[in-house]
Design an enzyme around this catalytic site. Structure first.
Site, mmCIF file in Angstrom:
data_model
loop_
_atom_site.group_PDB
_atom_site.id
_atom_site.type_symbol
_atom_site.label_atom_id
_atom_site.label_comp_id
_atom_site.label_asym_id
_atom_site.label_seq_id
_atom_site.Cartn_x
_atom_site.Cartn_y
_atom_site.Cartn_z
ATOM 1 N N SER A 157 -0.718 2.067 -1.159
ATOM 2 C CA SER A 157 -1.630 2.982 -0.488
ATOM 3 C C SER A 157 -2.981 2.287 -0.243
ATOM 4 O O SER A 157 -3.013 1.202 0.317
ATOM 5 C CB SER A 157 -1.781 4.242 -1.348
ATOM 6 O OG SER A 157 -2.358 5.273 -0.609
ATOM 7 N N ASP A 326 7.780 8.959 3.472
ATOM 8 C CA ASP A 326 6.321 8.837 3.451
ATOM 9 C C ASP A 326 5.787 9.127 4.857
ATOM 10 O O ASP A 326 5.988 8.342 5.778
ATOM 11 C CB ASP A 326 5.936 7.418 3.007
ATOM 12 C CG ASP A 326 4.424 7.220 2.902
ATOM 13 O OD1 ASP A 326 3.653 8.111 3.309
ATOM 14 O OD2 ASP A 326 4.017 6.149 2.415
ATOM 15 N N HIS A 359 5.005 9.813 0.037
ATOM 16 C CA HIS A 359 4.079 8.703 -0.188
ATOM 17 C C HIS A 359 4.018 8.289 -1.661
ATOM 18 O O HIS A 359 3.890 7.111 -1.991
ATOM 19 C CB HIS A 359 2.689 9.113 0.305
ATOM 20 C CG HIS A 359 1.653 8.066 0.104
ATOM 21 N ND1 HIS A 359 1.735 6.823 0.710
ATOM 22 C CD2 HIS A 359 0.524 8.045 -0.641
ATOM 23 C CE1 HIS A 359 0.678 6.097 0.349
ATOM 24 N NE2 HIS A 359 -0.065 6.802 -0.471
#
Lengths: 381, 196
Positions: A157, A326, A359
């Site tokens: 991320s 995601d 995610h």
């Protein structure tokens, strides 16, 4: 750069460290900080040749406690599935560094730090920072630790954004990059969700233009920001499987506005737990840094050019992983990076792994991801 | 590690130390072999995430992707050799892929099953069925192969694209055989192509 082997008595190494590095520390905005505080942890021992150092970069609301108990919450490290004894990143073999990002609220300089000019917390007078500033702060920490070149920089991320930025800003100092569930820029949708979170914080009267006190924080605003963001970390499939339309502690609809559905109760809990450990102004600054992130922008909008030096001059290797569900940083964003790396002639590995977890998958049990990271790191050891 | 015969024939065509892109590299067996035996700098593409994970775990640089779409990313002349082993027949646009191979690499090694081998012809002519043979083991409704060709068909396409055949190897039952009547007697063919 000199590399000094850490000694047992060397207070620079170990868990829950703090360092103050004298400034001025120049920022991308043109402003600068008088000095730099960094909260960080190290695990393992730097090899005499210095070739086993791995920097781990944390995500938006992460911290330096990657594989140790969190001193405040008492929870295990946030990435113990990947980092630890017998894991792909292993203190037995690697010297591991994880630092709280610049702008954060876990020991590094941020809006909650004292402004030496006024003697009061910076609050909104703290300069706006960027992902590249975060990387420069990490580089300054590595200088202080005597780490020249990193064997790898690893992150998911926002941590993946920093990892990619490392290859662009300091291609001479990073031999390989592992970027998981990430993107090379924030999309309009990414920015939009962040703006919802920021507006929730700023709409809370307790925010007070950023000048709130410890006993009167904008907890309602920050909790709502977290609730909105948390939805983006999960998948519809995951939410449906976990909660469906099930009701919380009741048999029938209550015709009111309590948390009647389990998913509401869950989100409220996530929001409340978050405000215990995170600072509202830090949330504003870090989300801003992510929104500003666009690796290609300083290179005529051509992402391949950003990676050109890493690929051609230094042979930096890259591994990217995305996850099927995601939708925050979907596979298309990873593929865009892979395309650019291929165009730049870089050695790149990429795969999209199956996961129902959205995610957040990179933080959860992901044996295939571990296998990929392990193989990739061993090949470059 | 020993490779299956058609992969060995492909490997033999790759020079020592070459920069190689293996398209449809599977779990990376060929690339690992080339790295270990010929010091080749290899990259790979495969459609399957499981294959890519296995290849990366071997320390190879492999991306999950689709040759029909993703070859466009690579710059001209990025490789000494592009390998397309047993993959041409699964491409949506084989002619375009062949042309791409010789844009991104100076040479290409292409291997494929010969759809006009006598056993295939026999299956269709006498059995009236799509062939299931040792080289084409999957039934028509499950196979990923969508563009079958014979050796002569392939040579025809090579001609149309203005490419040059540098060498050709033919196999039958895993053993190399002479080029005589290859279109009838060879189960597999391995061609090295270049731009004239």
């Amino acid at each position: 750069m000199s590399v000094s082997a850490p000694q047992a008595a060397d207070t620079r190494f170990g868990l829950d460290r703090r360092v103050h590095l004298p400034g001025p520390f120049a920022l991308a905005s043109g402003q600068s900080l008088m000095g730099l505080d960094i909260g960080y942890e190290t695990y393992g021992t730097l090899a005499p040749d210095g070739r086993n150092a791995i920097l781990i970069c944390h995500a938006l609301t992460g911290d330096q406690h990657v594989a140790s108990l969190h001193p405040r919450t008492g929870k295990p490290g946030w990435w113990q599935r990947l980092v630890g004894a017998g894991k792909p990143i292993d203190p037995e073999r690697h010297f591991i560094i994880c630092a709280n990002v610049l702008g954060g609220c876990s020991g590094s300089s941020g809006p909650g730090s004292i402004d030496p000019g006024t003697g009061f917390p910076y609050a909104m007078a703290f300069p706006v920072i960027t992902i590249s500033d975060m990387v420069e702060a990490q580089a300054a920490l590595l200088d202080n630790l005597g780490v020249g070149t990193l064997m790898a920089v690893v992150g998911g991320s926002m941590g993946g954004m920093q990892a990619l930025q490392w290859a662009v800003s300091h291609p001479d100092r990073v031999r390989s990059v592992v970027a998981l569930a990430t993107a090379a820029r924030h999309s309009a949708q990414n920015i939009a969700f962040h703006e919802v979170g920021r507006q929730a914080i700023m709409a809370d009267p307790a925010w007070a233009g950023g000048n709130y006190t410890a006993d009167c924080q904008p907890v309602a605003g920050l909790a709502v920001a977290r609730m909105a963001a948390h939805i983006t970390y999960l998948s519809e499939q995951g939410l449906t499987a976990r909660f469906g339309r099930r009701l919380q502690d009741r048999e029938a609809l209550g015709f009111g506005f309590d948390a009647e559905f389990q998913v509401e109760s869950y989100l409220r809990h996530q929001g409340l737990a978050f405000v215990e450990r995170f600072d509202a102004n830090s949330y504003l600054y870090i989300t801003r840094a992510m929104d500003y992130f666009d690796l290609a922008a300083p290179h005529d909008g051509v992402l391949a050019k950003a990676f050109s030096s890493a690929a051609k001059d230094f042979g930096t290797r890259f591994a990217l992983v995305s996850f099927t569900t995601d939708w925050l940083y979907p596979t298309a964003e990873s593929k865009r990076i892979v395309s650019a790396l291929n165009a730049a002639g870089a050695a790149v590995s990429f795969c999209e792994l199956e996961s129902p977890h959205g995610h957040d998958a990179f933080l959860l049990e992901a044996p295939e991801m571990n296998r990929v990271v392990d193989g990739f790191l061993r090949a470059g050891a | 590690m020993s490779l299956r015969p058609s992969l060995q024939a492909v490997a033999d065509a790759v020079p020592h130390g070459a920069r190689v892109l293996d398209i449809g590299c599977g779990d990376g067996a060929l690339l690992a072999h080339l790295r270990d035996s010929k010091n080749v700098e290899g990259r790979g593409i495969d459609v399957s995430a499981a294959n890519v994970a296995a290849a990366v775990a071997r320390g190879l640089s492999v991306v999950q992707g689709d040759a029909d779409a993703d070859l466009a990313d690579y710059p001209d002349g990025a490789f000494d050799m592009a390998i397309l082993s047993d993959t041409l027949q699964a491409m949506r646009a084989p002619a375009k892929v062949l042309a791409e191979l010789l844009r991104i690499a100076r040479r290409a090694v292409v291997s494929f099953p010969n759809f006009c081998h006598w056993r295939v012809r026999g299956s269709i002519l006498f059995g009236g069925r799509m062939p299931v043979t040792p080289i084409l083991p999957v039934s028509w409704y499950e196979t990923t192969n969508i563009h079958f060709c014979s050796i002569d068909d392939f040579l025809n396409l090579v001609d149309e694209l203005g490419l040059k055949v540098e060498s050709a190897t033919f196999l039958s039952g895993g053993v190399r055989r002479s080029p005589a009547l290859a279109n009838l007697l060879a189960e597999q063919a391995v061609f090295v192509l270049s731009r004239p």
